[in-house]
Design a protein around this motif. Structure first.
Motif, PDB file in Angstrom:
ATOM      1  N   THR A 256      36.675 -20.849  -2.708  1.00 24.18           N
ATOM      2  CA  THR A 256      36.236 -21.426  -1.432  1.00 24.18           C
ATOM      3  C   THR A 256      35.885 -22.894  -1.591  1.00 24.18           C
TER       4      THR A 256
ATOM      5  N   HIS B 242      37.091 -13.328   1.724  1.00 27.07           N
ATOM      6  CA  HIS B 242      35.670 -13.043   1.965  1.00 27.07           C
ATOM      7  C   HIS B 242      35.495 -11.834   2.880  1.00 27.07           C
ATOM      8  N   GLU B 243      36.401 -11.680   3.840  1.00 25.76           N
ATOM      9  CA  GLU B 243      36.316 -10.519   4.728  1.00 25.76           C
ATOM     10  C   GLU B 243      36.475  -9.222   3.935  1.00 25.76           C
ATOM     11  N   VAL B 244      37.410  -9.214   2.985  1.00 26.88           N
ATOM     12  CA  VAL B 244      37.636  -8.012   2.179  1.00 26.88           C
ATOM     13  C   VAL B 244      36.481  -7.788   1.208  1.00 26.88           C
TER      14      VAL B 244
ATOM     15  N   VAL C  14      41.935  -3.809   6.295  1.00 29.68           N
ATOM     16  CA  VAL C  14      41.920  -4.469   4.990  1.00 29.68           C
ATOM     17  C   VAL C  14      43.336  -4.859   4.571  1.00 29.68           C
TER      18      VAL C  14
ATOM     19  N   GLU D  92      42.603 -20.085   5.515  1.00 25.85           N
ATOM     20  CA  GLU D  92      42.809 -18.678   5.854  1.00 25.85           C
ATOM     21  C   GLU D  92      42.682 -17.760   4.647  1.00 25.85           C
TER      22      GLU D  92
ATOM     23  N   ALA E 134      33.458  -8.939   1.431  1.00 30.44           N
ATOM     24  CA  ALA E 134      32.161  -8.882   2.132  1.00 30.44           C
ATOM     25  C   ALA E 134      31.104  -9.662   1.348  1.00 30.44           C
TER      26      ALA E 134
ATOM     27  N   HIS F  94      39.029 -17.190   3.826  1.00 36.09           N
ATOM     28  CA  HIS F  94      38.400 -16.423   4.906  1.00 36.09           C
ATOM     29  C   HIS F  94      38.760 -14.941   4.765  1.00 36.09           C
ATOM     30  N   ALA F  95      40.060 -14.646   4.579  1.00 35.23           N
ATOM     31  CA  ALA F  95      40.489 -13.258   4.453  1.00 35.23           C
ATOM     32  C   ALA F  95      39.905 -12.616   3.200  1.00 35.23           C
TER      33      ALA F  95
ATOM     34  N   LEU G 251      44.385  -8.047   6.246  1.00 35.61           N
ATOM     35  CA  LEU G 251      43.781  -9.244   5.642  1.00 35.61           C
ATOM     36  C   LEU G 251      44.525  -9.665   4.375  1.00 35.61           C
TER      37      LEU G 251
ATOM     38  N   THR H 243      42.009 -10.032  -4.565  1.00 34.61           N
ATOM     39  CA  THR H 243      41.617  -9.343  -3.335  1.00 34.61           C
ATOM     40  C   THR H 243      42.257  -7.960  -3.244  1.00 34.61           C
TER      41      THR H 243
END
Length: 366
Positions: free
Chosen positions: A333, A315-317, A261, A309, A319, A312-313, A264, A241
């Motif tokens: 995941t 995937h947020e970074v 970012v 967590e 996208a 989730h973090a 995260l 990440t």
């Protein structure tokens, strides 16, 4: 909290890293698992003797054994190592001659005994022994299709309409049906149904309190090693990440320059560090022979939170690219979801924590 690893941790970690890097799905997604080959390799490395709760000769502590599972998690390798060690632990703790034979067979790699233990999360009763015959179904049994024998957690009649726990060894045969349980992560999970399967007295490994204690303790030790895998996976996911945040450019620069970012990535780092601390503490307490119910429950709660967590973090970074087949993030995941299931639901962990707190703070004064 005791926050040190075992004395053999670094040496085991170095060897495990070299082994798991070669069979990691992160480097070769088309690789198929050679069950027999893996078991032979684990036996040659003496990994099937690690963490023996009976303190076998040359056996590393649980706090050292965690090194192998941290590296397995880092490489995202799912293997029969943990199920075999869990069965070995339960067999050692049973203390009967037959259980000792099975433990020795597992450690030498000559006998494959896998755990068919009861999980109340499935909402069904344990298999039952009546008149020397076993009936019922065990769900989510790992690698059951490759087992020589299954260690089955069941109940038996003890008179007066009462039933008690019993742990039995059951060879695979025509009266043992093994059916795959398809799952999103493609993990080895089987439903094993016993239809009038005969169980001789010699295959009874333990009864009543001894059987219950053996299963509970083996499960707690397995939870420590599962959480160690989450710690390792979190380290690998954090590296990926952060690297992506440095390489992905938007608005004239890398996205890693944005505080959102950075937060995260920090969330992953903090969660993984906390899981490592709880794993070390729980492992050390179990190595000391303590019950460690509270430590394992607290560790399980934190590890479950971390597994949720960190992906989730990530995937947020990442996208949308994180959901693509070309990305590794979706693999973390799916495996994290399996680990969360193995650690039990959060409500059960909370109940265990509260029960232990009551016992220590209130029950001890009554």
């Amino acid at each position: 909290m005791e926050l040190t690893w075992g004395e053999d941790y670094d040496a085991l970690a170095d060897v495990a890293r070299s082994v798991f890097e070669r069979i990691s799905p992160l480097t070769d997604r088309d690789r198929t698992t050679d069950f027999s080959g893996l078991v032979r390799q684990f036996a040659e490395l003496d990994w099937l003797t690690l963490g023996n709760p009976g303190g076998g000769a040359g056996s590393a502590s649980l706090a050292s054994t965690a090194a192998v599972f941290v590296e397995a998690g880092r490489a995202l390798v799912c293997s029969p190592l943990l199920p075999l060690i869990t069965t070995r632990d339960a067999a050692v703790l049973c203390g009967s001659p037959r259980a000792g034979e099975l433990a020795a067979g597992i450690e030498s790699g000559t006998t494959t005994v896998l755990p068919a233990l009861h999980d109340p999360a499935w909402g069904q009763a344990k298999p039952a022994v009546r008149g020397g015959v076993l009936s019922g179904t065990a769900l989510a049994v790992p690698y059951a299709d490759a087992a020589d024998l299954l260690m089955v957690e069941a109940t038996e009649d003890v008179g007066g309409g009462n039933r008690s726990d019993v742990l039995v060894a059951v060879p695979r045969g025509p009266q043992v049906a093994v059916e795959p349980m398809p799952n999103l992560g493609e993990h080895s999970m089987f439903a094993v149904t016993f239809s009038g399967t005969p169980v001789s007295e010699v295959e009874v490994l333990a009864r009543a309190g001894t059987a219950h204690t053996a299963v509970v303790t083996a499960r707690r030790r397995a939870a420590v090693l599962t959480a160690a895998q989450i710690h390792g996976a979190g380290l690998a996911l954090l590296d990926r990440t952060v690297r992506y945040a440095q390489q992905r450019r938007q608005f004239g620069g890398p996205i890693g320059r944005f505080q959102a970012v950075q937060y995260l990535c920090t969330d992953i780092a903090v969660a993984v560090h906390l899981t490592s601390a709880f794993v070390r503490d729980a492992a050390r307490r179990l190595d000391e022979g303590a019950d460690a119910a509270a430590e394992v429950a607290l560790m399980g709660k934190q590890a479950r939170m971390t597994a949720e967590e960190m992906v989730h973090a990530a995937h947020e970074v990442h996208a949308g690219i994180g959901f693509m087949v070309e990305s590794d993030v979706h693999m973390f995941t799916k495996t994290s979801a399996k680990w969360m299931f193995d650690l039990g639901d959060e409500h059960r962990n909370d109940q265990a924590i509260l029960a232990e707190l009551w016992r220590e703070s209130i029950g001890g004064r009554l």
